[in-house]
Scaffold this motif. Structure first.
Motif, mmCIF file in Angstrom:
data_model
loop_
_atom_site.group_PDB
_atom_site.id
_atom_site.type_symbol
_atom_site.label_atom_id
_atom_site.label_comp_id
_atom_site.label_asym_id
_atom_site.label_seq_id
_atom_site.Cartn_x
_atom_site.Cartn_y
_atom_site.Cartn_z
ATOM 1 N N THR A 172 0.811 -1.220 0.000
ATOM 2 C CA THR A 172 0.000 0.000 0.000
ATOM 3 C C THR A 172 0.846 1.273 0.000
ATOM 4 O O THR A 172 0.286 2.366 -0.033
ATOM 5 C CB THR A 172 -0.940 0.023 1.219
ATOM 6 O OG1 THR A 172 -0.173 -0.144 2.418
ATOM 7 C CG2 THR A 172 -1.965 -1.096 1.130
ATOM 8 N N THR A 174 0.022 3.727 -2.694
ATOM 9 C CA THR A 174 -1.159 4.574 -2.536
ATOM 10 C C THR A 174 -0.831 5.860 -1.787
ATOM 11 O O THR A 174 -1.631 6.805 -1.805
ATOM 12 C CB THR A 174 -2.281 3.825 -1.793
ATOM 13 O OG1 THR A 174 -1.881 3.570 -0.438
ATOM 14 C CG2 THR A 174 -2.604 2.507 -2.475
ATOM 15 N N ARG A 175 0.324 5.890 -1.140
ATOM 16 C CA ARG A 175 0.744 7.103 -0.434
ATOM 17 C C ARG A 175 1.720 7.938 -1.257
ATOM 18 O O ARG A 175 2.202 8.971 -0.793
ATOM 19 C CB ARG A 175 1.370 6.720 0.916
ATOM 20 C CG ARG A 175 0.429 5.943 1.819
ATOM 21 C CD ARG A 175 1.012 5.740 3.220
ATOM 22 N NE ARG A 175 2.190 4.889 3.220
ATOM 23 C CZ ARG A 175 2.150 3.550 3.257
ATOM 24 N NH1 ARG A 175 0.976 2.919 3.268
ATOM 25 N NH2 ARG A 175 3.264 2.850 3.280
ATOM 26 N N LYS A 225 -1.349 1.657 -9.268
ATOM 27 C CA LYS A 225 -1.708 2.297 -7.999
ATOM 28 C C LYS A 225 -3.187 2.111 -7.701
ATOM 29 O O LYS A 225 -3.572 1.807 -6.556
ATOM 30 C CB LYS A 225 -1.351 3.781 -8.050
ATOM 31 C CG LYS A 225 -1.742 4.568 -6.802
ATOM 32 C CD LYS A 225 -1.323 6.025 -6.914
ATOM 33 C CE LYS A 225 -1.731 6.820 -5.676
ATOM 34 N NZ LYS A 225 -1.251 8.236 -5.756
ATOM 35 N N TRP A 226 -4.033 2.286 -8.706
ATOM 36 C CA TRP A 226 -5.466 2.104 -8.506
ATOM 37 C C TRP A 226 -5.790 0.672 -8.068
ATOM 38 O O TRP A 226 -6.740 0.451 -7.309
ATOM 39 C CB TRP A 226 -6.225 2.426 -9.790
ATOM 40 C CG TRP A 226 -6.266 3.895 -10.109
ATOM 41 C CD1 TRP A 226 -6.196 4.933 -9.233
ATOM 42 C CD2 TRP A 226 -6.399 4.476 -11.413
ATOM 43 N NE1 TRP A 226 -6.270 6.139 -9.900
ATOM 44 C CE2 TRP A 226 -6.398 5.884 -11.235
ATOM 45 C CE3 TRP A 226 -6.509 3.956 -12.699
ATOM 46 C CZ2 TRP A 226 -6.518 6.768 -12.317
ATOM 47 C CZ3 TRP A 226 -6.624 4.832 -13.767
ATOM 48 C CH2 TRP A 226 -6.631 6.214 -13.575
ATOM 49 N N HIS A 273 -4.282 -1.062 -6.045
ATOM 50 C CA HIS A 273 -4.013 -1.192 -4.613
ATOM 51 C C HIS A 273 -4.858 -0.222 -3.777
ATOM 52 O O HIS A 273 -4.704 -0.171 -2.560
ATOM 53 C CB HIS A 273 -2.536 -0.930 -4.325
ATOM 54 C CG HIS A 273 -1.629 -2.037 -4.766
ATOM 55 N ND1 HIS A 273 -1.461 -3.198 -4.043
ATOM 56 C CD2 HIS A 273 -0.855 -2.156 -5.867
ATOM 57 C CE1 HIS A 273 -0.604 -3.986 -4.674
ATOM 58 N NE2 HIS A 273 -0.225 -3.388 -5.792
ATOM 59 N N THR A 274 -5.720 0.532 -4.435
ATOM 60 C CA THR A 274 -6.509 1.555 -3.747
ATOM 61 C C THR A 274 -7.917 1.024 -3.514
ATOM 62 O O THR A 274 -8.695 0.850 -4.449
ATOM 63 C CB THR A 274 -6.550 2.847 -4.581
ATOM 64 O OG1 THR A 274 -5.216 3.279 -4.857
ATOM 65 C CG2 THR A 274 -7.292 3.948 -3.824
ATOM 66 N N TYR A 275 -8.247 0.763 -2.259
ATOM 67 C CA TYR A 275 -9.539 0.179 -1.921
ATOM 68 C C TYR A 275 -10.537 1.214 -1.412
ATOM 69 O O TYR A 275 -11.674 0.881 -1.098
ATOM 70 C CB TYR A 275 -9.356 -0.922 -0.871
ATOM 71 C CG TYR A 275 -8.818 -2.209 -1.451
ATOM 72 C CD1 TYR A 275 -9.661 -3.276 -1.713
ATOM 73 C CD2 TYR A 275 -7.472 -2.339 -1.764
ATOM 74 C CE1 TYR A 275 -9.185 -4.466 -2.258
ATOM 75 C CE2 TYR A 275 -6.976 -3.515 -2.304
ATOM 76 C CZ TYR A 275 -7.833 -4.572 -2.551
ATOM 77 O OH TYR A 275 -7.345 -5.737 -3.095
ATOM 78 N N LEU A 334 -11.844 5.516 -4.790
ATOM 79 C CA LEU A 334 -11.590 5.537 -6.226
ATOM 80 C C LEU A 334 -12.785 6.141 -6.968
ATOM 81 O O LEU A 334 -13.932 5.928 -6.582
ATOM 82 C CB LEU A 334 -11.356 4.118 -6.749
ATOM 83 C CG LEU A 334 -9.970 3.506 -6.567
ATOM 84 C CD1 LEU A 334 -9.982 2.065 -7.072
ATOM 85 C CD2 LEU A 334 -8.912 4.314 -7.301
ATOM 86 N N ARG A 340 -8.335 -5.005 -8.951
ATOM 87 C CA ARG A 340 -7.689 -5.186 -7.650
ATOM 88 C C ARG A 340 -7.575 -6.661 -7.292
ATOM 89 O O ARG A 340 -6.523 -7.129 -6.850
ATOM 90 C CB ARG A 340 -8.492 -4.429 -6.576
ATOM 91 C CG ARG A 340 -8.385 -2.926 -6.706
ATOM 92 C CD ARG A 340 -9.347 -2.199 -5.798
ATOM 93 N NE ARG A 340 -10.724 -2.302 -6.283
ATOM 94 C CZ ARG A 340 -11.746 -1.643 -5.759
ATOM 95 N NH1 ARG A 340 -11.557 -0.848 -4.724
ATOM 96 N NH2 ARG A 340 -12.948 -1.770 -6.249
#
Length: 314
Positions: free
Chosen positions: A169, A172-173, A231-232, A234-236, A239, A255
């Motif tokens: 993650t 995502t940062r 990146k998306w 891993h973005t839960y 979005l 994902r």
């Protein structure tokens, strides 16, 4: 130490992890049973719960440290290697690439002929497929070979791959620049050549090369966007609806599909633009075949450096 087995319906949190669209479930479980649900739960980070390290509690975690996540000592060391010089390089590459994309788009719109629309659509499709394969090849090579200690490429280009496996993650940062700088850099020579062609070639020559330049342009866009798509995946949380729609219909990397790659030791499903090629390449044993050949020729074992960093847990 062997991890304890748990039933797949043991908690709402686990049940939520297992939910996925029907198409992706078929691709994951019927067409390509690369990892079982139990392997996914036991050997990958539970990314949709920001408070969890794994869906299965490990008895020795308090002693040995977390297996994944931002508290992992190896992940922290790797994150601290991100330098000011690297940041400057990424900023310059993003600025140059975006400028070249805009200039080339203007030239393409100026020279496009409607009767060539079918060529543009074909170029878009093959550009996507090529970008997916290229993303897989680069991902496989950087995951499997080399060391962070290598001059120049180690800290600048291999470091993010090592960090990503033990702190998935972390991407995502990262902001837009850090996420996309390297991919944008790769496209600069090709986009520059396109600008040169549009500037120096005659109209007839431009039209003769139009199909090829359309393919290169769309390939460059997909390559540049690959890590944003990654990146998306891993973005839960948070979005845009249109991104979720594209993921659920497997237009871009879903994902659930990408999580198969993040089952330790990360030896499969390397393509991260759309993921379309992951199943056929796995069935052909493409990556494992390359690894066997390289290890036989060089004696080097794949992912040795990756496993070394994963072992720095506390």
């Amino acid at each position: 130490m062997a991890l304890p087995k748990i039933p797949l319906s043991c908690s709402p949190k686990v049940n939520q992890v297992l939910e996925c669209p029907l198409v992706d479930a078929v691709a994951t479980n019927l067409l390509a049973p690369v990892k079982t649900e139990q392997q996914i739960l036991e050997n990958s980070m539970l990314e949709d719960d920001p408070n969890a390290n794994c869906a299965v509690a490990e008895p020795q975690e308090a002693v040995t440290g977390p297996r994944w996540g931002p508290q992992h000592r190896g992940a922290q060391e790797l994150a601290n290697l991100y330098s000011r010089g690297k940041r400057i390089q990424e900023c310059i590459c993003v600025a140059i690439c975006l400028t070249l994309m805009v200039v080339n788009l203007v030239f393409i719109l100026f020279h496009i002929k409607m009767e060539r629309l079918s060529i543009i659509l074909a170029a878009a499709f093959f550009g996507i497929v090529t970008a997916d394969f290229c993303s897989g090849f680069v991902h496989w090579a950087a995951d499997s070979w080399g060391s962070v200690e290598l001059p120049i490429i180690g800290k600048n280009f291999l470091r993010p791959f090592r960090e990503h496996h033990i702190d998935p993650t972390s991407i995502t940062r990262h902001d837009f620049i850090e996420t996309n700088g390297d991919n944008f850099m790769v496209t600069i020579p090709f986009l520059s050549r396109m600008v040169w062609d549009f500037l120096v070639l005659s109209e007839d020559e431009v039209q003769r090369k139009f199909a090829w330049n359309s393919y290169v342009f769309l390939l460059a866009i997909f390559v540049a966007m690959t890590n944003q798509i990654h990146k998306w995946s891993h973005t839960y949380f948070g979005l845009p609806t249109w991104v979720v729609f594209l993921q659920e219909h497997h237009v871009i990397l879903p994902r659930r599909h990408h999580r198969i790659h993040h089952v330790a030791p990360h030896e499969t499903y390397f393509c991260i633009t759309t993921g379309w090629l992951n199943w056929p390449l796995e069935k052909l044993r493409f990556w494992s075949g390359l690894e066997i050949l390289i290890e036989a020729l060089t004696g080097y074992k794949p992912r040795a450096d990756d496993l070394k960093w994963a072992g720095k847990r506390k």
